[in-house]
Design a protein around this motif. Sequence first.
Motif, PDB file in Angstrom:
ATOM      1  N   VAL A  24     -41.425  -3.997  30.041  1.00  0.00           N
ATOM      2  CA  VAL A  24     -41.884  -5.383  29.905  1.00  0.00           C
ATOM      3  C   VAL A  24     -43.328  -5.554  30.373  1.00  0.00           C
ATOM      4  N   GLY A  25     -43.879  -4.517  30.983  1.00  0.00           N
ATOM      5  CA  GLY A  25     -45.264  -4.544  31.421  1.00  0.00           C
ATOM      6  C   GLY A  25     -45.662  -3.186  31.937  1.00  0.00           C
ATOM      7  N   HIS A  26     -46.973  -2.947  32.003  1.00  0.00           N
ATOM      8  CA  HIS A  26     -47.432  -1.673  32.548  1.00  0.00           C
ATOM      9  C   HIS A  26     -48.893  -1.753  32.978  1.00  0.00           C
ATOM     10  N   ILE A  27     -49.254  -0.834  33.842  1.00  0.00           N
ATOM     11  CA  ILE A  27     -50.648  -0.605  34.204  1.00  0.00           C
ATOM     12  C   ILE A  27     -51.001   0.774  33.670  1.00  0.00           C
ATOM     13  N   GLU A  28     -52.070   0.841  32.888  1.00  0.00           N
ATOM     14  CA  GLU A  28     -52.589   2.124  32.433  1.00  0.00           C
ATOM     15  C   GLU A  28     -53.602   2.585  33.474  1.00  0.00           C
ATOM     16  N   TYR A  29     -53.507   3.851  33.855  1.00  0.00           N
ATOM     17  CA  TYR A  29     -54.406   4.376  34.883  1.00  0.00           C
ATOM     18  C   TYR A  29     -54.691   5.846  34.638  1.00  0.00           C
ATOM     19  N   PHE A  30     -55.677   6.358  35.361  1.00  0.00           N
ATOM     20  CA  PHE A  30     -55.906   7.798  35.377  1.00  0.00           C
ATOM     21  C   PHE A  30     -56.122   8.230  36.815  1.00  0.00           C
ATOM     22  N   VAL A  31     -56.035   9.527  37.026  1.00  0.00           N
ATOM     23  CA  VAL A  31     -56.248  10.098  38.354  1.00  0.00           C
ATOM     24  C   VAL A  31     -57.640  10.714  38.365  1.00  0.00           C
ATOM     25  N   LEU A  32     -58.505  10.152  39.167  1.00  0.00           N
ATOM     26  CA  LEU A  32     -59.846  10.685  39.355  1.00  0.00           C
ATOM     27  C   LEU A  32     -59.745  11.868  40.306  1.00  0.00           C
ATOM     28  N   GLU A  33     -60.414  12.964  40.011  1.00  0.00           N
ATOM     29  CA  GLU A  33     -60.343  14.153  40.866  1.00  0.00           C
ATOM     30  C   GLU A  33     -61.589  14.337  41.730  1.00  0.00           C
ATOM     31  N   ALA A  34     -62.741  13.824  41.280  1.00  0.00           N
ATOM     32  CA  ALA A  34     -63.974  14.024  42.033  1.00  0.00           C
ATOM     33  C   ALA A  34     -64.790  12.735  41.989  1.00  0.00           C
ATOM     34  N   PRO A  35     -65.453  12.367  43.040  1.00  0.00           N
ATOM     35  CA  PRO A  35     -65.746  13.157  44.241  1.00  0.00           C
ATOM     36  C   PRO A  35     -64.551  13.343  45.175  1.00  0.00           C
ATOM     37  N   GLU A  36     -63.498  12.554  44.949  1.00  0.00           N
ATOM     38  CA  GLU A  36     -62.228  12.763  45.647  1.00  0.00           C
ATOM     39  C   GLU A  36     -61.127  12.192  44.770  1.00  0.00           C
ATOM     40  N   ARG A  37     -59.920  12.581  45.054  1.00  0.00           N
ATOM     41  CA  ARG A  37     -58.774  12.119  44.273  1.00  0.00           C
ATOM     42  C   ARG A  37     -58.561  10.620  44.515  1.00  0.00           C
ATOM     43  N   ALA A  38     -58.330   9.866  43.423  1.00  0.00           N
ATOM     44  CA  ALA A  38     -58.084   8.416  43.511  1.00  0.00           C
ATOM     45  C   ALA A  38     -57.299   7.978  42.277  1.00  0.00           C
ATOM     46  N   LEU A  39     -56.537   6.905  42.412  1.00  0.00           N
ATOM     47  CA  LEU A  39     -55.874   6.285  41.271  1.00  0.00           C
ATOM     48  C   LEU A  39     -56.803   5.203  40.728  1.00  0.00           C
ATOM     49  N   VAL A  40     -56.990   5.203  39.417  1.00  0.00           N
ATOM     50  CA  VAL A  40     -57.923   4.274  38.780  1.00  0.00           C
ATOM     51  C   VAL A  40     -57.193   3.459  37.708  1.00  0.00           C
ATOM     52  N   PRO A  41     -56.755   2.242  38.049  1.00  0.00           N
ATOM     53  CA  PRO A  41     -56.145   1.383  37.036  1.00  0.00           C
ATOM     54  C   PRO A  41     -57.210   0.824  36.094  1.00  0.00           C
ATOM     55  N   VAL A  42     -56.885   0.855  34.784  1.00  0.00           N
ATOM     56  CA  VAL A  42     -57.842   0.427  33.773  1.00  0.00           C
ATOM     57  C   VAL A  42     -57.378  -0.846  33.063  1.00  0.00           C
ATOM     58  N   HIS A  43     -56.083  -0.946  32.749  1.00  0.00           N
ATOM     59  CA  HIS A  43     -55.544  -2.115  32.043  1.00  0.00           C
ATOM     60  C   HIS A  43     -54.200  -2.506  32.636  1.00  0.00           C
ATOM     61  N   THR A  44     -53.952  -3.799  32.708  1.00  0.00           N
ATOM     62  CA  THR A  44     -52.622  -4.310  33.053  1.00  0.00           C
ATOM     63  C   THR A  44     -52.159  -5.151  31.871  1.00  0.00           C
ATOM     64  N   ILE A  45     -50.966  -4.831  31.379  1.00  0.00           N
ATOM     65  CA  ILE A  45     -50.426  -5.530  30.218  1.00  0.00           C
ATOM     66  C   ILE A  45     -48.994  -5.964  30.521  1.00  0.00           C
ATOM     67  N   VAL A  46     -48.704  -7.235  30.265  1.00  0.00           N
ATOM     68  CA  VAL A  46     -47.341  -7.758  30.374  1.00  0.00           C
ATOM     69  C   VAL A  46     -46.997  -8.349  29.011  1.00  0.00           C
TER      70      VAL A  46
END
Length: 114
Positions: A24-46
Amino acid sequence: MSETEIRDDRAAGRLEAVGDGEVVGHIEYFVLEAPERALVPVHTIVEPAHEGKGIAGSLARELYALAEREGVPVAPLCPYVVKWAARHPESAPPADPRLLSAAKDWLRAHPDRF
């Protein structure tokens, strides 16, 4: 609708809210590896039929909880997550500008990803 379950589909880069057997909804994201590991949300859709039920907020809260469990920061590029984080500083530490810049660079280098 019954209770919404949130699940991480890391391979697809989606944090999904599932209710009554459907996404019913989602956040699209990617995992950034450098300069350090981080979660990067790009879109939120409901899905329109499920708007106004707190699903987007639940997804954002779980994204930050997931990052905390993994010991990584969140570098939000999604406008919704940026606004949610500003309203919930107790759950969403400020993003490191260096990580935000690296995340934007990654996104520009992968224009077909989102």
